[in-house]
Write a protein that holds these residues in place. Structure first.
Motif, short mmCIF file in Angstrom:
data_model
loop_
_atom_site.label_atom_id
_atom_site.label_comp_id
_atom_site.label_asym_id
_atom_site.label_seq_id
_atom_site.Cartn_x
_atom_site.Cartn_y
_atom_site.Cartn_z
N THR A 1 27.07 75.28 38.87
CA THR A 1 27.24 73.84 38.75
C THR A 1 28.08 73.39 37.43
N GLU A 2 27.53 74.20 36.43
CA GLU A 2 28.45 73.83 35.27
C GLU A 2 29.85 74.51 35.05
N VAL A 3 30.03 75.75 35.31
CA VAL A 3 31.26 76.33 35.29
C VAL A 3 32.22 75.89 36.60
N GLY A 4 31.52 75.54 37.56
CA GLY A 4 32.14 75.06 38.88
C GLY A 4 32.91 73.71 38.55
N ARG A 5 32.35 73.02 37.73
CA ARG A 5 32.96 71.41 37.16
C ARG A 5 34.05 71.64 36.47
N GLN A 6 34.26 72.97 35.57
CA GLN A 6 35.36 73.04 34.78
C GLN A 6 36.61 72.62 35.53
N PRO A 7 37.91 72.49 34.92
CA PRO A 7 37.67 72.10 33.47
C PRO A 7 37.22 70.72 33.15
N LEU B 1 14.55 63.21 35.60
CA LEU B 1 15.64 62.47 35.08
C LEU B 1 16.82 62.89 34.02
N VAL B 2 16.66 64.10 33.55
CA VAL B 2 17.51 64.96 33.13
C VAL B 2 18.70 65.23 33.85
N VAL B 3 18.08 65.73 35.08
CA VAL B 3 19.23 66.37 36.02
C VAL B 3 19.88 65.16 36.80
N LEU C 1 28.41 69.38 19.36
CA LEU C 1 29.54 69.98 19.98
C LEU C 1 30.59 69.03 20.72
N TRP C 2 29.92 68.11 21.35
CA TRP C 2 30.86 67.13 22.38
C TRP C 2 30.78 65.76 21.99
N PRO C 3 31.49 65.39 20.49
CA PRO C 3 31.10 63.97 20.15
C PRO C 3 32.11 63.21 21.14
N ALA D 1 20.99 62.78 34.97
CA ALA D 1 22.03 62.68 33.62
C ALA D 1 23.08 63.83 34.04
N ASN D 2 22.70 65.08 34.39
CA ASN D 2 23.64 65.98 34.81
C ASN D 2 24.58 65.68 35.89
N ALA D 3 23.71 65.37 36.93
CA ALA D 3 24.48 64.80 38.06
C ALA D 3 25.59 63.64 38.02
N ALA E 1 31.98 76.82 21.19
CA ALA E 1 31.14 75.50 21.59
C ALA E 1 30.38 75.66 23.20
N ARG E 2 31.22 75.78 23.90
CA ARG E 2 30.90 76.24 25.30
C ARG E 2 29.84 77.22 25.35
N SER E 3 29.94 78.17 24.65
CA SER E 3 28.95 79.12 24.74
C SER E 3 27.62 78.87 24.17
C1 HEM Z 1 21.08 67.41 32.11
C2 HEM Z 1 21.59 68.32 31.86
C3 HEM Z 1 23.15 68.86 31.30
C4 HEM Z 1 23.94 68.39 30.96
C5 HEM Z 1 23.73 66.99 30.14
C6 HEM Z 1 24.73 69.30 30.46
C7 HEM Z 1 25.83 69.30 29.80
C8 HEM Z 1 26.87 70.12 29.32
C9 HEM Z 1 28.16 69.89 28.42
C10 HEM Z 1 28.33 68.76 27.72
C11 HEM Z 1 28.79 71.18 28.39
C12 HEM Z 1 30.16 71.51 27.67
C13 HEM Z 1 31.02 71.48 28.76
C14 HEM Z 1 31.24 72.48 29.55
O1 HEM Z 1 31.80 73.48 29.19
O2 HEM Z 1 31.06 72.15 30.76
C15 HEM Z 1 27.93 72.23 29.57
C16 HEM Z 1 28.45 73.20 29.66
C17 HEM Z 1 27.43 74.29 30.40
N1 HEM Z 1 26.39 74.09 30.76
FE1 HEM Z 1 25.50 72.17 31.08
N2 HEM Z 1 24.55 70.68 30.94
C18 HEM Z 1 23.29 70.20 31.53
C19 HEM Z 1 22.55 71.25 32.36
C20 HEM Z 1 22.79 72.34 32.21
C21 HEM Z 1 21.78 73.67 32.49
C22 HEM Z 1 20.42 73.16 32.90
C23 HEM Z 1 22.42 74.67 32.27
C24 HEM Z 1 21.65 75.86 32.33
C25 HEM Z 1 21.72 76.97 32.48
C26 HEM Z 1 23.66 74.30 31.91
C27 HEM Z 1 24.89 75.35 31.84
C28 HEM Z 1 26.02 75.25 31.17
C29 HEM Z 1 26.66 76.17 31.17
C30 HEM Z 1 26.91 77.56 31.59
C31 HEM Z 1 28.28 75.73 30.46
C32 HEM Z 1 29.31 76.13 29.92
C33 HEM Z 1 30.25 76.19 31.06
C34 HEM Z 1 31.62 76.90 30.87
O3 HEM Z 1 31.44 77.81 29.84
O4 HEM Z 1 32.53 76.84 31.53
N3 HEM Z 1 23.90 73.11 31.90
N4 HEM Z 1 26.99 71.47 29.84
#
Ligand code: HEM
Ligand code: HDD
Ligand code: HEM
Lengths: 334, 444
Positions: free
Chosen positions: B375-381, B141-143, B79-81, B145-147, B7-9
């Motif tokens: 940003t995203e991986v650094g936010r894990q877990p 706007l989308v960013v 993926l993330w209900p 949401a991500n922020a 799911a993450r991938s």
């Molecule tokens: C508004 C923008 C975004 C939202 C709402 C969002 C949401 C999410 C969600 C729900 C997950 C799954 C949970 C997780 O593994 O962190 C995720 C994972 C991820 N997202 Fe985002 N994301 C956003 C932007 C992005 C963008 C633009 C990228 C660009 C490449 C990105 C890259 C990733 C990656 C690499 C993961 C996997 C993290 C992992 O495997 O540890 N995200 N994101």
């Protein structure tokens, strides 16, 4: 504000069905067109939907956004139990959208065109089929939220006679809408004739499959007949739809395009009203009889308010432009 | 592959794919608008050809951007209900506004693409500008949401229930501005260098110099300005992260031990088991300075963060190195270009510079993807930082791996087709140039 949001949701679904449906239908018609007429069909179609297809597609996104912001419970329930049909529909949406653009923007016109065409045609069929399947499953009480094996939880909720019949019905309606729409767009008399033929064909198909839906409902134990006939509004909607069918055939034979369009749109609207009114405000029905209702599952008040204002102000901005776009491109045709 | 990983991938893949198209879709209209403006002002037909050639690229990317975005709005639920059930009503507002922005963009694009010779010429130009402005608004706007996922705001959690929801406070969370600024600059940098690079390649092949030279200049100007601003904005982001998400900052720097006057680590091989880094270069005090603006200050290390809240350190660190490394290279390239520009000689005289631009075609995008990984991986877990864990959000449906394979295959084939199309588009430039402009809407 609850009211505003529910109205927008219904409106978005309806418009996606009518406009997006005609859009899918164009591909379906191509599928049922002999190969020697295909390129003509295609160019009429491109003229008709080219400038606006992107906007049509938006109604789906609006629907989804309204669902996940204001009705998260409904959105996530569908996502979990209808994961498979949703994923297949998505594949269809991707394939269709990209193939459509690719075939018109590929700088070189060669055999690749055939590949894009094939993808476009088949995905135009798959997408509404699964849309219909999803719609059919949501209302029909086949989803089992207490199942503990894979098949009953994630497959039989949508893989059943009723849902599939609704899917096929949707395909036929899309084809019908498109044929009616394209009659008015064709400039040559021969094309017009062909589209009239197609519209007749699709209409017969829709009526037949519509009956099939009732049969499937019997088989699967979906109380469709009582929804439709027990309720005054449902009943009158069905009657109106059937009566207008006669008028429609009359107009078809006469070739009156403008009225035809309105009438076809009206019919499809009536069909949607019939099936949704019977169990409004319930959106999802489960196998054990419990339901998720629009009113009860709506998001907290601040969310609803901000979404409502976003939708209202958004439409204020959008509608005039959209109208102007349609107007401008209608006008230059003449 | 287990379902959670799948799911993450799949999420990462879809986003990684979407972001490229989205960036091109939101930046190219600005390039177009500039060249269109020059055409209207100078009446030089070459600018018109450039505008038209670019606009076809925009149409292709717009469609792929829109369908991949549609995918995403479904995937969030597929993926993330559990995440969406709670987050939807909180961070949904920017998505609904994005809907409006995108709708306007789609309509404006309809006017632009089909409006040649049909609309008043300045109105036509203006519709192009609207396409760009609303695309940019979508991105911001989308960013936002991500922020919110990085810096949750606008709600309280009481006994597991999400209450006191305020979508407006959620949208204007603490991270939205820094992230949106950095993201917009990144979009311009990456797309600018990619477009400039393609035209540089054509100049090197000595084809239609006038056309490619003019196109190159427009794209390069955007790229260079934004590349120079990027580190400034990145520094603001880093300070922000240090305050907001110390675990992420520590992972970015593979900073295991809390320390005063912390050194900045460049490169190095991370050993996650032993919690150490080998062979990196350390610049004394620099990390303290970058994180808090003071060479002496203390920087929290991973040792102060519970082990079950550690992000994957190695990936985050490498991704950060890649982003900053490329950022610095692009800054250098930009400065060199500016110097050359001041000398006022024809660019063709500097073959090596053009070659550098060709090499830079993918760099911006690599940095962009790397930045998102940070940003995203650094936010894990966490999926919602400090509130909800990613593994608690994943769908209960088994077999996600299959869906991941399927979508990977689709994305791979789409990428191949898009590259193929662009290649053919570029090959057609001679025809454009000779004035036998083939109509984008081929009527057969
Ligand atoms: C508004 C923008 C975004 C939202 C709402 C969002 C949401 C999410 C969600 C729900 C997950 C799954 C949970 C997780 O593994 O962190 C995720 C994972 C991820 N997202 Fe985002 N994301 C956003 C932007 C992005 C963008 C633009 C990228 C660009 C490449 C990105 C890259 C990733 C990656 C690499 C993961 C996997 C993290 C992992 O495997 O540890 N995200 N994101
Ligand atoms: C062309 C692309 C590009 C380039 C050259 C850079 N960045 Fe970047 N960076 C991004 C593209 C990007 C991004 C993909 O756009 C991110 C991901 C999330 C975001 O808001 O921007 C990002 C995120 C990001 C973050 C994390 C923000 C957060 O998690 O909230 C930091 C600290 C930096 N960047 C710092 C830098 C520094 C110090 C750079 C110096 C050269 C730099 N970036 C160059
Ligand atoms: C940070 C990452 C993202 C950026 C910068 C971004 C930006 C954009 C842009 C500029 C467009 C317009 C497409 C075009 O002009 O070609 C777009 C389309 C779209 N994006 Fe993204 N997007 C991001 C992530 C997401 C995520 C996580 C979602 C999912 C919820 C999403 C959903 C959509 C949708 C549905 C569309 C199509 C139409 C619409 O806007 O409603 N995007 N995006």
């Amino acid at each position: 504000m609850d009211f505003v949001i529910i109205s927008f949701l219904c409106l978005a679904i309806l418009l996606y069905f009518l406009l997006g449906g005609a859009d899918f239908g164009a591909g379906i018609i191509e599928l049922f067109t002999s190969s020697k007429n295909r390129s003509k069909t295609r160019s009429t179609m491109y003229h008709a939907i080219g400038p606006v297809w992107e906007a049509n597609h938006m109604w789906l996104i609006i629907t989804i956004v309204i669902l996940f912001v204001a009705f998260p419970k409904i959105y996530t329930t569908m996502s979990v139990y209808l994961h498979i049909p949703l994923a297949i529909m998505l594949v269809g949406v991707i394939a269709r959208g990209t193939a459509f653009v690719f075939r018109h923007y590929d700088a070189v016109k060669d055999q690749m065109q055939e590949v894009y065409n094939k993808i476009f045609i088949y995905s135009s069929f798959i997408t509404p089929l699964f849309l219909g399947i999803i719609a059919g499953s949501v209302i029909s009480g086949q989803i089992d939220n207490q199942a503990n094996d894979f098949l009953s939880a994630y497959v039989f909720g949508w893989f059943n006679w009723f849902s599939i019949a609704v899917g096929l019905f949707t395909v036929a309606l899309c084809g019908f809408l498109a044929a009616i729409y394209l009659i008015g767009e064709s400039k040559v008399e021969a094309d017009k004739k062909r589209f009239i033929k197609k519209a007749e064909f699709m209409n017969v198909a829709a009526v037949l499959i519509g009956m099939l839906v009732f049969v499937a409902a019997q088989v699967d134990g979906v109380p469709l007949t009582s929804w439709v006939f027990k309720d005054a509004i449902g009943l009158s909607a069905v009657c109106l739809a059937s009566l207008s069918l006669i008028l429609l055939w009359y107009l078809l034979l006469k070739g009156k395009t403008k009225v035809l369009r309105i009438l076809a749109g009206f019919q499809v609207t009536m069909i949607l009203v019939t099936i949704s009114y019977a169990h409004f405000p319930n959106f999802i029905r489960f196998k054990n009889g419990t339901t998720i209702s629009l009113y009860e599952s709506i998001a907290p008040v601040k969310t609803v308010e901000s979404l409502g204002w976003a939708l209202l102000l958004g439409s204020l901005l959008i509608l005039p432009f959209l109208g102007y776009l349609f107007y401008k491109f209608q006008q230059k045709e003449e | 592959m287990d379902d959670f990983l799948a799911a993450r991938s799949q999420m990462a893949l879809s986003l990684g794919f979407h972001i490229i198209y989205a960036c091109i879709g939101m930046v190219m209209p600005f390039f177009m608008a500039v060249s269109h403006y020059k055409w209207l002002k100078t009446n030089n037909e070459v600018y018109k050809h450039i505008t038209k050639a670019w606009s076809k690229g925009v149409a292709i990317f717009f469609a792929t951007g829109a369908v991949s975005g549609t995918m995403l709005s479904f995937e969030l639920g597929l993926l993330w209900p559990k995440f969406m059930e709670h987050a939807g009503p909180i961070f949904g507002l920017p998505f609904s506004l994005e809907g409006t922005a995108f709708f306007i963009e789609a309509i404006a694009l309809g006017f632009f693409l089909y409006g040649w010779n049909k609309l008043n010429k300045w109105f036509h130009w203006f519709t192009g500008v609207i396409v760009g402005a609303s695309g940019l608004a979508s991105g911001i706007l989308v960013v936002a949401a991500n922020a919110w996922m990085n810096s949750p705001a606008g709600f309280d959690v009481i006994n597991g229930a999400y209450v006191n929801i305020d979508p407006i406070a959620a949208m204007f969370n603490k991270a939205w501005f820094t992230q949106a600024l950095h993201m917009c600059l990144a979009a311009f940098t990456a797309t600018g260098f990619a477009v400039a690079g393609v035209h540089a390649l054509m100049i090197l092949k000595n084809q239609y110099l006038d056309f490619h030279y003019k196109a190159f200049k427009i794209a390069a100007m955007f790229a260079v300005i934004c590349a120079l601003l990027q580190p400034v904005s990145g520094d603001i982001s880093a300070k922000d992260v240090a305050k907001r998400q110390p675990a992420k900052l520590a992972a970015m720097e593979a900073h295991y031990h809390t320390q005063k006057a912390a050194p900045l680590l460049i490169g190095g091989i991370v050993n996650e088991k032993k919690k150490e880094v080998n062979m990196g270069i350390e610049i004394p005090g620099a990390l303290s300075f970058l994180a808090h603006g003071d060479f002496k200050s203390e920087v929290k290390g991973l040792d102060q963060i519970p082990v079950n809240e550690h992000p994957p350190v190695a990936i985050t660190h490498y991704a950060f190195q890649i982003m900053v490394g490329i950022g610095s290279l692009l800054v250098l390239l930009s400065m060199v270009y500016l110097v050359m520009l001041l000398k006022k000689k024809e660019l063709i005289a500097y073959k090596w510079l053009l070659k550098l631009f060709v090499w830079a075609i993918p760099l911006g995008y690599i940095a962009l993807e790397a930045g998102w990984v940070v940003t995203e991986v650094g936010r894990q877990p966490w999926i919602i930082y400090g509130i909800m864990r990613t593994k608690d959000a994943v769908t209960p449906m088994p077999g996600i791996a299959w869906s991941f394979y399927l979508f990977s295959a689709i994305y791979a084939s789409l990428s191949v087709i898009v590259i193929f199309l662009l290649y053919r588009q570029i090959k057609m430039v001679p025809m454009l140039y000779n004035g036998n402009m083939i109509n984008p809407v081929k009527e057969n």
